[in-house]
Design an enzyme around this catalytic site. Structure first.
Site, PDB file in Angstrom:
ATOM      1  N   SER B  13      15.406  35.544  13.281  1.00  0.00           N
ATOM      2  CA  SER B  13      14.577  34.807  12.328  1.00  0.00           C
ATOM      3  C   SER B  13      15.462  34.415  11.157  1.00  0.00           C
ATOM      4  O   SER B  13      16.603  34.009  11.377  1.00  0.00           O
ATOM      5  CB  SER B  13      13.385  35.674  11.914  1.00  0.00           C
ATOM      6  OG  SER B  13      12.503  34.935  11.121  1.00  0.00           O
ATOM      7  N   HIS B  40      12.219  32.102  15.164  1.00  0.00           N
ATOM      8  CA  HIS B  40      11.043  31.695  14.391  1.00  0.00           C
ATOM      9  C   HIS B  40      11.310  30.304  13.828  1.00  0.00           C
ATOM     10  O   HIS B  40      12.329  30.073  13.193  1.00  0.00           O
ATOM     11  CB  HIS B  40      10.799  32.684  13.244  1.00  0.00           C
ATOM     12  CG  HIS B  40      10.335  34.014  13.736  1.00  0.00           C
ATOM     13  ND1 HIS B  40      10.351  35.137  12.972  1.00  0.00           N
ATOM     14  CD2 HIS B  40       9.828  34.387  14.938  1.00  0.00           C
ATOM     15  CE1 HIS B  40       9.867  36.161  13.668  1.00  0.00           C
ATOM     16  NE2 HIS B  40       9.562  35.723  14.875  1.00  0.00           N
ATOM     17  N   ASP B 131       9.032  41.467  13.684  1.00  0.00           N
ATOM     18  CA  ASP B 131       8.839  40.917  15.023  1.00  0.00           C
ATOM     19  C   ASP B 131      10.082  41.192  15.869  1.00  0.00           C
ATOM     20  O   ASP B 131      11.202  41.015  15.401  1.00  0.00           O
ATOM     21  CB  ASP B 131       8.575  39.408  14.921  1.00  0.00           C
ATOM     22  CG  ASP B 131       8.149  38.817  16.262  1.00  0.00           C
ATOM     23  OD1 ASP B 131       7.527  39.528  17.055  1.00  0.00           O
ATOM     24  OD2 ASP B 131       8.466  37.630  16.499  1.00  0.00           O
TER      25      ASP B 131
END
Lengths: 273, 186
Positions: B13, B40, B131
């Site tokens: 990310s 992401h 995540d």
């Protein structure tokens, strides 16, 4: 959520649902539905697959809640603005040739994409002679969609999508805002009929010039995709259009030879003869 | 040679773009294992991420039901979760955000762990939320290898750090050493 559902258990669950409640999930893509079942078990504090099976057999309410959880009810207005732009430019002008236009939205969820379609038709001057049939598996979705009420929070994003789709009007003209919600204008909604239809078990119910079924096929395995595609083929008039989600493809389908590509990226197809 | 893994899956990310590019550029031509990347990204803005990431390798955003092929590098498309089915085809999923993200790294890692088990190499890079941590643990539980970018070298440490805290067996490595694993030297 580190547990897994074994294949045998999965088949048991699917069978109970099919025999007891008439919903057939046999042809669903397993990675996703297994995950959703686990999520549902977590939410309902069911500690084992055995408990889930037991409760499913004995408790109708649990099943109604399971349907809410297992079906995916995520949607947006003008999702993939480029797709709607193609509809405006390539499909609607062709539909204009018909005296009465019939459109089927299969898997309409809570209605956001159906309302988007109604707006496009309104702007093309076609809504008055169009009937949109919007169907979903999940009765709770249909109830929400029929009410035409959406949370206000999302309207900012939806307005952006609308503008990117080539919309020139003031988007706020299409709804009335009150407190935290908006109500989609009645003149858009009165051309839409929402009702339950299960793509797996229900059959052809009319003939359409356009079928929109976006982000539904991804939840089906290839076999089920093939049979639903046959249902769509049989439900389309000759030269009728089929629109799918932009990551869904007909490349692996048996029936691909019976459709021609109208827009490869936006996944718009047309029935040959 | 790289026969240890049937699949390499990489999640990242905030702050992961440059290191990811570095990893991709280091992929040896002889590598057969498919590489599945989850980043992401913004949801409704057209992007050319695939081209940005590497000039050496063609990066494909898979379509639904596409078979996972050897020698290929895949990138999860915007606004969908990407999963692998038991028959080693991709499945896309447009359900709720997971860890505020769609695509979610956890969703991909966990489905890859279930299908490829011990033959999985999972790599988690810099990022500002958790995540991917649970998914990496599932890879390790399935007998696969789980590696994180050393949080001290990561632009945002939350993501690798969460994986380290969530389960044992996570290997903490520098980018140089992660490259070596990919090349098959360690």
């Amino acid at each position: 959520m580190n547990e897994v559902i074994s294949n045998a258990d999965f088949l048991d669950i699917i069978n109970i649902i099919k025999l007891q409640y008439g919903y057939d999930f046999t042809g669903y893509a397993q990675a996703s539905i297994k995950r959703r079942l686990l999520r549902f078990m977590g939410h309902m504090q069911l500690n084992s697959v055995f408990e889930l099976k037991y409760r499913l057999v004995n408790d109708q309410d649990l099943f109604s809640r399971l349907i809410q959880y297992v079906t995916v009810n995520v949607t947006e207005m003008f999702r993939d603005p480029g797709f709607y732009k193609s509809l405006r430019e390539q499909v609607l002008p062709k539909l204009a040739a018909y005296p009465n236009i019939k459109i089927w939205h299969a898997g309409c969820s809570t209605g956001e994409e159906v309302f988007s379609m109604a707006i496009l038709l309104q702007e093309a001057g076609l809504l008055g002679r169009t009937k949109i049939y919007a169907t979903d598996l999940n009765p709770a979705n249909l109830e929400r969609a029929s009410a035409g009420i959406l949370p206000l929070d999302n309207m900012k994003d939806f307005t952006q999508n609308y503008i990117q789709s080539g919309g020139l009007a003031d988007f706020s003209n299409y709804y009335t805002a009150r407190y935290d919600n908006v109500l989609i204008k009645k003149e858009l909604r009165q051309h839409i009929a929402f009702f339950q239809h299960n793509l797996v078990t229900d059959k052809v119910f009319n003939e359409f010039q356009l079928i929109c079924c976006r982000n539904v096929f991804i939840y089906f395995n290839r076999e089920l995709q093939n049979s639903v595609l046959q249902l769509f083929f049989d439900s389309l008039s000759s030269r009728g259009y089929l629109a799918m989600g932009i990551k869904e493809t007909m490349r692996f389908a048996d029936l691909q030879g019976k459709f021609e590509v109208v827009h490869a990226h936006n996944k718009i197809y047309r029935r040959k003869e | 040679m790289n026969n240890k893994f049937d699949v390499i899956t990489i999640g990242g990310s905030a702050g992961s773009l440059l290191v990811l590019t570095e990893l991709l550029d280091a992929l040896p031509d002889r590598l057969t294992a498919p590489v599945i990347i989850v980043l992401h990204r913004l949801r409704n803005v057209q992007s050319e991420m695939g081209r940005l990431l590497s000039t050496r390798r063609r990066i494909v955003e898979p379509e639904d039901k596409e078979p996972v092929r050897e020698h290929c590098v895949y990138l999860a498309p915007q606004n969908y979760h990407l999963m692998v089915e038991a028959d080693r085809t991709f499945m896309l999923d447009y359900s709720e955000l997971v860890n505020y993200s769609r695509p979610s790294i956890d969703m991909t890692f966990s489905s890859v762990a279930e299908v490829y088990g011990a033959r999985t190499l999972g790599i988690l890079l810099s990022g500002a939320n958790k995540d991917g941590a649970a998914g990496l643990c599932q890879i390790i539980t399935a007998g696969g290898r789980g590696v994180v970018q050393d949080p001290q070298t990561a632009a945002f440490e939350a993501m690798p750090q969460s994986a380290i805290e969530m389960c044992g067996g996570v290997q903490v490595l520098s980018i140089e050493n992660i490259k070596k694993i990919i090349v098959g030297e360690t």
